[in-house]
Every structure is written in C-alpha cells, then in structure tokens.
Design an enzyme around this catalytic site. Structure first.
Site, PDB file in Angstrom:
ATOM      1  N   ASP A 183       3.444  -9.494   9.671  1.00  0.00           N
ATOM      2  CA  ASP A 183       4.253  -9.663   8.464  1.00  0.00           C
ATOM      3  C   ASP A 183       5.266  -8.529   8.319  1.00  0.00           C
ATOM      4  O   ASP A 183       6.363  -8.751   7.819  1.00  0.00           O
ATOM      5  CB  ASP A 183       3.306  -9.671   7.251  1.00  0.00           C
ATOM      6  CG  ASP A 183       3.891 -10.429   6.079  1.00  0.00           C
ATOM      7  OD1 ASP A 183       4.619 -11.414   6.312  1.00  0.00           O
ATOM      8  OD2 ASP A 183       3.621 -10.044   4.935  1.00  0.00           O
ATOM      9  N   CYS A 230       0.844  -1.192   0.000  1.00  0.00           N
ATOM     10  CA  CYS A 230       0.000   0.000   0.000  1.00  0.00           C
ATOM     11  C   CYS A 230       0.880   1.242   0.000  1.00  0.00           C
ATOM     12  O   CYS A 230       2.062   1.177   0.330  1.00  0.00           O
ATOM     13  CB  CYS A 230      -0.843   0.061   1.252  1.00  0.00           C
ATOM     14  SG  CYS A 230      -1.685  -1.455   1.561  1.00  0.00           S
ATOM     15  N   HIS A 244      -2.907 -12.287   4.857  1.00  0.00           N
ATOM     16  CA  HIS A 244      -2.942 -11.182   5.815  1.00  0.00           C
ATOM     17  C   HIS A 244      -4.242 -11.051   6.598  1.00  0.00           C
ATOM     18  O   HIS A 244      -4.414 -10.094   7.335  1.00  0.00           O
ATOM     19  CB  HIS A 244      -2.685  -9.828   5.101  1.00  0.00           C
ATOM     20  CG  HIS A 244      -1.271  -9.678   4.643  1.00  0.00           C
ATOM     21  ND1 HIS A 244      -0.935  -9.078   3.455  1.00  0.00           N
ATOM     22  CD2 HIS A 244      -0.106 -10.038   5.213  1.00  0.00           C
ATOM     23  CE1 HIS A 244       0.384  -9.092   3.312  1.00  0.00           C
ATOM     24  NE2 HIS A 244       0.905  -9.672   4.366  1.00  0.00           N
TER      25      HIS A 244
END
Ligand code: ADP
Ligand code: SF4
Length: 692
Positions: free
Chosen positions: A267, A31, A175
């Site tokens: 992560d 992102c 995720h």
C-alpha cells in the site's frame, strides 16, 4: 492568489453518514512511532494537519483490548476508560480547526505476539503469529465465546471513541494487520463453523462488527470500513474479484469505505518502486459497488491528479498519509492557489522508519514532523529573527538549503556559497540514480522557496577556503559541506583500511554518480552501508550491461530498508536483473583481478574474480574548511566572526532527513545559547506513577 477553478471539486463538502467533511482531503490513519508514549506530541501533529485544511484527520491504529497488543510497535490504546483522556486530547486538537476526527479501532490477533500483555493471541485458526520477526508464538483458535467477547470489546471501543469526541470510527479490516482480515482471507481461516469456509461465512464477522458499531454509535458518528482490495500474491491471497464479492455483501452498512492494498508494504510503496496513483487499477470500479463515499490513497501530491480521480469517479475523498506528512498544509495551499509552495512527498518512507524503529516520526521533506509539540516547530510558521546578524551558509545540499530557507523565513540576511554550479548537493546527484528521481523534490521545494526571499542570496561556483570566509566577514558561518564516500573500505566491518594490492580498481558511489567511464565487465559491489546505495549502484551497473556480484556481511540485500518497507522489493529487483547475490560475506582483501571474501560465520574464504570493486561502506565529512578555520581561530574576531557551526553530513554523515533536520535546527536555535547538554532540549511526557 486565487485558486484555479479546476480544483474547486476538491473543496466540495462530502456527507459521511451523520457527519460532513468540509472538503475532499482526507488524512487516512497512519502510524508515527509516538502513540501512547508521546500522546501530546501526536495530538499536536494531528492538530497541525487539521490547521492545514484536511477535512478528516485520523489516528493511527488504536488497540481495543489488552489481549491484542502489537508490541514492540507503539500505537494508541483504548483498553479501558483510563485511555479516554489521551484520545480526547487528540480529538480536541483536530476539532480546534474545524476538521472531523477519525479513530481506527484495531484488534491485531494473529499479527501481534502480545509480548506486553502476555495473553495468548487469538485468530480464526491457530497458526504461528504472522509477524515478520518470526516470533516463536502461536495463536489459539477462537471459539464462539471468544468471538462474542471480541464483538463486545469492539463495541466498547467504539463507545469509548465516541466518548473521547471522535466523529468517525473505523472497523479496520485492512492491510492484513487486523483479525477481521484474517477471517476474510482463505489462507488464515480454516474454520468449519459459520465463520469459515464460504465467502458469506468469512464475511460474517465483518458484517457483525459493522452492524454492532453502527448500532452503538451510528446516530452521531460515521462508521468507516478499511478494507484490502488485493494482497498482490495471486490466488494464495485476497484478490480483487473476491474482495469485490465480499464488499457486495456489506456494501451499504458502513458510512464510508477506505480501500487499501495489503500488506502495508504494498500500500505504501516507495517512489523507487511505484509512482503516484499506484493503486488506481485496484480502485477502478469499486465505487460502483456501494452508494457510500469511497476513500483511496496513492501518494497523491498533484492537485490535477487528485481532481481527476474524483472526476473520474474513482474516489469521493482523496486519501493521503505521506503527502500529509510531507506537507500538512497541502489542502490550504491548493485552496489558496499556492501550488508552488507545496512540499511534495518524495516517497522515501523515512516516515515509516519511525514506526519500525519505535521512534518519533520524522520526514525527509518536513523537518517539523514529530517536533510540533516537542520543539514547538511548525511546518509553515517561523519565529521572527532575534538579531540582525547575517549568516553565511557554505554548501547547498539538503542541510545548507534547509538552513538558508528556514533562516530566510525567520528574516535573517543569508548568503549561500556553493562550490559547484548546481544546488542540492547529494540529492541532486542521487536523484539521477535509477528510481530516485523524486528525491530532487528536496532541492526543488527549497530552491523555489528561497527564490521568493529577498533576504537570501545564492552564489554558485563559490568553493570557499578560510581566507575567503574571513574576507566575507559574516558574524555567523555554518558549514554544510557534506561528505564523500570512502575509498578505503572503512565502515562497520573494517575500522581500518581494507588490505589492498597495488593496481586494484576501486570505485566509490561518488565515482559512479560523477558518471566517469568506469571500466570493467565483472563488478563486485561490497555493501557494508546497508541502506539503499549499494542496491541502487548494483542496479545501475547491471542495467549498464555489467556482470554484477553484490556482496554484503548482512543476511540480506540493503538490510536497513526493512525499515522503509523496501527490502523485499530491492532484493527481488536485483534477482530479476540477474545480479549474483552473496550475503553473509566479509571482505578480506582486494587483489588485482578480484577480491577475497569470507563467510561471516565460519570464516571460510573464497576468491572472486572481478575487474573492479565498488566499495559502499561509509562516508567521511568534507572537513578541510572546518579544519582550516579551526586552526586559524585567532583570526576570527578581526574578521568579525562570532560563531562557526557544522551541520548535516559535514558533521556526521546520515540520512537526507537528518541533514534537513539539522538545517532547520540550526535556523531555530541560532540565537539560543549554545547547548551545554545539561538539560533535555525537547519536551517529553513521563508516565504517571500509581500508588503501590
Ligand atoms: P548535506 O547532506 O549535509 O547537506 P551534501 O553533501 O548534500 O551535504 O551537500 C554539501 C554541499 O556543499 C555540496 O553541494 C558541495 O558542493 C558543497 N561544498 C562543499 N565544500 C564547500 C566549500 N568549501 N564551499 C562551498 N561549497 C562547498
Ligand atoms: Fe514522504 Fe519521505 Fe516524508 Fe515519508 S518521509 S512523507 S515518504 S518525504
């Protein structure tokens, strides 16, 4: 320079289904807070990554349908054909440099409250939406028709991705952000039909979507699957053994596996909580489950470590998000044997804060990140100087070092004057605090680069006053003299000094970093700053054997670090260290032997015994030189001074990323007319207006 042979393995091509990656450097989806609002800016940023040598450059998540939007976060969209040109522009920028363009199709389901589209979110089972903002919205349980519909929408998304020119398309199951993950996870999936219950049933939808995507676009495009190996929550969540069984059921369908940990905060842990290669224990053995190439991440910045994980058979492609943000030219630098030029990620997650605050991505190490299109900045190329006027940079913190570095690369003659015998300013000091060692890379990269520049001279032990500046007679002077922590408690709560009795022992973070003997067994830390410093000082004092009470007006420890996905880890660490945490407390006054606190809601007061108080509230610019220079302005022209600028913390204290950005900006704009603020100093895109 030539590359060391031991890195050759990183430059081998890799077949990914019908396409070929030219090397093993793989920029995984990430992102950036720009998305559909700033499409040309994202496209340019991805293009620079391709130019820097990443064989595969992926988008962030791309929403496939209006019935699942992740508002307020700003990602990309492929809701209908009108979105294709935006994505095609991005693929085009990536192709210009010979890289493969990857696109991550996403349907968030339970992870989006749909505040934009106002559709009812859908999930395998109708639970409250799983957003951390506790949005008062519940999803409805999908029926069979919904599942058929989503399969069709996903297929349409894949076809649109192909039409936009992408070479690789993701089925995103990772995720915990994707509805596919929710089908896989027992706790989210309470279905009793063929999509719930047994492992085979929970994997069914993933299998169908992988097969659908392969059938739709698989002849020309590679199909990747992003999959969570563990959720780090024990048997309540997905665990590696179960994940491996799931992979086994679909192992050969995708052309590539991209393995992650869920959630995203696990992560992408910061360097304070996780070192390079933190996912390797989870990646171990998974490659044996499939013949298809495997991508894994781990904030890799060391080429030796990268080559070793390929050699050991952990991965085929080295996945990077943050290392590619900090240094878009990482692959090229390794290819050319220029390892000393690598700008290593410091693991601070300021990049992540762009996404969380819905603002264009920024990076502590790479000030050009997000500014490639907006301002025309490049991570490696600098415009040549426009004048021969030399520059005096005063202060060698992140702002001063970056200004000198960028000015030097532009070709200006630069002198850096630093008061102390150490370069780096706050990063040198803060990197000695627990968990922040990697932050020294901000200094190290710049010092190393400056050392190569014959036109930049560094002077230590050179605390300058105005007379010194006049004697030196540089036409351009830039003050990057930094800031100091306040001792009077002024911050957000107190805009005037906190009332304090005489004899109260008060420390600031600067005192702690200076390392003098801080007396006192029982320490109260009052954190009205809310970023990392209060929590770090608490950690340091507790490790030093003190009895620590951490107090803050916020509802949680280090509240702003939610934006760097660290808040949970910080609070957990403070609890584990036995620190007493008192949130929602104002500091009323400091008294000999303690402090008076009050509840921010009820105002109810309490006394707290403490031998010393550490005030972590706000910082004050080091302004003495500025004030002196301004008061002697009539002497400037005789001394040959044309311009004095103030940058970084010396102007207004903020993050290290702000200071580095300010340094680059000064160097970029040095010959431009001083901005009058009458026009917007960066490019932006404005929404197309449709006819009524
Ligand atoms: P920033 O984050 O804005 O770069 P820092 O506080 O990290 O600010 O760095 C400021 C640097 O400036 C420190 O290394 C400090 O020693 C140095 N400095 C402060 N005042 C002077 C001065 N008058 N002359 C030379 N160096 C100075
Ligand atoms: Fe790394 Fe920090 Fe830059 Fe993110 S902002 S890429 S974590 S240095």
């Amino acid at each position: 320079m030539t590359r060391d042979k031991r890195f050759d393995i990183l430059f081998e091509p890799v077949d990914i289904g019908p396409v070929v990656a030219r090397n093993r450097f793989y920029q995984v989806p990430h992102c950036n807070g720009m998305g559909y609002r700033d499409p040309s800016a994202v496209a340019a940023m991805r293009g620079v990554k391709a130019e820097g040598g990443w064989a595969v450059v992926c988008t962030e998540q791309v929403e496939i349908h209006y019935s699942s939007d992740i508002t307020p976060f700003i990602e990309l969209r492929l809701w209908d054909d009108r979105d294709i040109p935006m994505l095609a522009g991005m693929a085009g920028k990536i192709h210009e440099h010979g890289s493969l363009a990857g696109l991550e199709l996403a349907y968030n389901g339970l992870n989006g409250p749909n505040f934009y589209g106002r559709e009812v979110p859908m999930a395998p089972t109708g639970f409250p939406v799983a957003t951390f903002t506790y949005d008062p919205v519940q999803a409805r349980t999908m029926d069979k028709e919904d599942i058929r519909n989503i399969r069709r929408w996903h297929r349409a998304g894949a076809l649109r991705a192909k039409k936009a020119g992408f070479d690789l398309v993701y089925v995103y199951a990772g995720h915990g952000l994707s509805f596919i993950h929710h089908f896989l996870a027992r706790r989210f999936n309470h279905r009793t039909d063929e999509y719930g219950g047994s492992l085979e049933n929970r994997v069914r939808l993933l299998k169908e979507l992988l097969t659908d995507t392969k059938e739709a676009i698989g002849d020309d495009c590679a199909v990747a699957c992003r999959f969570s190996l563990d959720e780090l929550m024990g048997e309540r969540g997905l665990e590696k053994a179960e994940a491996e069984d799931m992979i086994g059921l679909v192992a050969e369908i995708p052309d590539l596996w991209d393995f992650v940990l869920a959630g995203w905060e696990n992560d992408s842990r910061t360097s304070r909580f996780c070192g390079e290669g933190g996912q390797e224990d989870y990646l171990a053995g998974v490659k044996a489950l499939t013949s298809k190439p495997v991508v894994g991440v781990g904030r890799y910045t060391s080429p030796d470590r990268m080559a070793s994980i390929v050699r050991k058979g952990l991965v085929d492609l080295v996945g990077c998000a943050r290392p590619s943000i900090a240094d878009p030219f990482l692959p090229e630098k390794i290819r050319e044997g220029r390892l000393e030029d690598v700008r290593e990620c410091i693991g601070c997650n300021i990049c992540v804060s762009g996404d969380f605050t819905m603002s264009p991505i920024r990076c502590t190490q790479n000030p050009s990140m997000g500014e490639e299109w907006r301002k025309g900045w490049h991570p490696e190329r600098y415009r040549p100087k426009e004048t021969d006027k030399p520059v005096l940079v005063i202060g060698a913190g992140p702002a001063g070092l970056e200004a000198a570095h960028a000015l030097g690369k532009r070709g200006y003659e630069v002198a850096i004057a630093e008061k102390t015998t150490e370069l780096g300013g706050r990063v040198a000091r803060e990197s000695r605090l627990p968990g922040l060692a990697a932050w020294a890379r901000v200094r190290d990269y710049r010092v190393q680069q400056i050392a190569k520049l014959a036109n930049v001279e560094t002077y230590f032990d050179s605390g300058l006053d105005a007379s010194n500046v006049f004697e030196l007679g540089y036409p351009r002077v830039v003050l990057a003299t930094g800031a100091e922590w306040r001792r009077d408690g002024v911050g957000r709560c107190w805009l005037a000094p906190v009332p304090a009795e005489d004899g109260v022992r008060v420390y600031t973070p600067d005192d702690i970093m200076d390392g003098g003997a801080q007396e006192g067994e029982r320490i109260l830390i009052w954190d009205d700053d809310h970023y990392y410093m209060g929590g770090v000082v608490a950690e340091l004092m507790a490790r030093d054997g003190r009895k620590v009470v951490y107090s803050t007006p916020a509802v949680e420890v280090s509240a702003w670090t939610r934006n760097t996905m660290e808040q949970h880890f910080i609070q957990e660490r403070l609890i584990d260290l036995g620190i007493e945490i008192r949130c929602c407390r104002n500091l009323e006054s400091l008294e000999a032997g303690g402090a008076e606190l009050s509840c921010v809601y009820s105002g109810r007061k309490e006394r707290l015994a403490a031998d010393a108080v550490v005030l972590v509230t706000s910082r004050q610019p080091v302004a003495a030189l500025r004030t002196e220079l301004e008061s002697r302005k009539d002497e400037w022209s005789a001394a040959g001074i044309e311009d004095v600028a103030v940058i970084g913390d010396a102007l207004a204290p903020a993050t290290i990323a702000h200071a580095v950005y300010a340094g680059r900006r000064y160097a970029e704009e040095i010959d431009a007319p001083r901005t009058t603020g009458d026009s917007v100093p960066f490019r932006r895109e404005i929404a197309e207006l449709l006819a009524d």
